[in-house]
Design an enzyme around this catalytic site. Sequence first.
Site, PDB file in Angstrom:
ATOM      1  N   TYR A   1      56.301  54.791 -42.861  1.00 53.86           N
ATOM      2  CA  TYR A   1      54.845  54.678 -42.719  1.00 53.86           C
ATOM      3  C   TYR A   1      54.375  54.681 -41.270  1.00 53.86           C
ATOM      4  O   TYR A   1      53.193  54.515 -41.005  1.00 53.86           O
ATOM      5  CB  TYR A   1      54.366  53.386 -43.394  1.00 53.86           C
ATOM      6  N   GLY A   2      55.278  54.884 -40.324  1.00 54.61           N
ATOM      7  CA  GLY A   2      54.880  54.800 -38.920  1.00 54.61           C
ATOM      8  C   GLY A   2      55.497  55.889 -38.070  1.00 54.61           C
ATOM      9  O   GLY A   2      55.305  57.072 -38.328  1.00 54.61           O
ATOM     10  N   THR A   3      56.263  55.480 -37.077  1.00 55.46           N
ATOM     11  CA  THR A   3      56.796  56.425 -36.098  1.00 55.46           C
ATOM     12  C   THR A   3      57.892  57.321 -36.658  1.00 55.46           C
ATOM     13  O   THR A   3      58.314  58.260 -35.983  1.00 55.46           O
ATOM     14  CB  THR A   3      57.320  55.702 -34.851  1.00 55.46           C
ATOM     15  N   LEU A   4      58.339  57.087 -37.891  1.00 55.20           N
ATOM     16  CA  LEU A   4      59.319  57.966 -38.530  1.00 55.20           C
ATOM     17  C   LEU A   4      58.653  59.107 -39.304  1.00 55.20           C
ATOM     18  O   LEU A   4      59.325  60.045 -39.729  1.00 55.20           O
ATOM     19  CB  LEU A   4      60.227  57.171 -39.478  1.00 55.20           C
TER      20      LEU A   4
ATOM     21  N   GLU B   1      65.570  50.223 -36.658  1.00 56.30           N
ATOM     22  CA  GLU B   1      64.609  49.201 -37.074  1.00 56.30           C
ATOM     23  C   GLU B   1      65.088  47.776 -36.773  1.00 56.30           C
ATOM     24  O   GLU B   1      64.417  46.809 -37.117  1.00 56.30           O
ATOM     25  CB  GLU B   1      64.291  49.350 -38.564  1.00 56.30           C
TER      26      GLU B   1
END
Length: 178
Positions: free
Chosen positions: A7-10, A71
């Site tokens: 849901y973010g930088t990936l 992570e």
Amino acid sequence: MDPVFVYGTLKRGQVNHHWLRGAAFLGRRRLGGACLYDLGPYPMAVPGDGLIHGELFAVDGPGLLRLDGLEDVPLLYQRHRRPLADGTLAWTYLGQAPQVAGRALVPFADWGSTPVFLSEPIAHQDPPLTVLAADRRTGVVQHLTPAELRRWERQGLQSLQVSGPGGENFLALAPTAP
């Protein structure tokens, strides 16, 4: 292969997407029971009563271990298997409420893009999601980057509650003029 919800930088187009090299993109998805907070350079999802937007990838075992390292599991994030709005069980990385204390929510719970309600789909890399607006209009939601969103800024944009195919409700932007 394990489904992994990011849901973010990936996400595609984001700075850490290269960590998913070789993973198959399975489409956009939504995760209920979580809220998305802005920590500056990256977001953090924590358990809560929200619905967040992200992407689903099929990741092999070694890839999952690499993601755990990125992570910082279990210190920064914990990996959880959670049901997505469409019923798919997927791994995702969640933080804890004290880690986001005093931080702002990510607008529209979508890091790097915004869900936009349109009466007709536009040419886009992602397929449209058919939804029902609170005012009973049927349309589609497509997730647009800030550059793509500029197309509608002159018409004006307003928040609109929509319902997805699984019955989940979320906010999207909608052009105020047809």
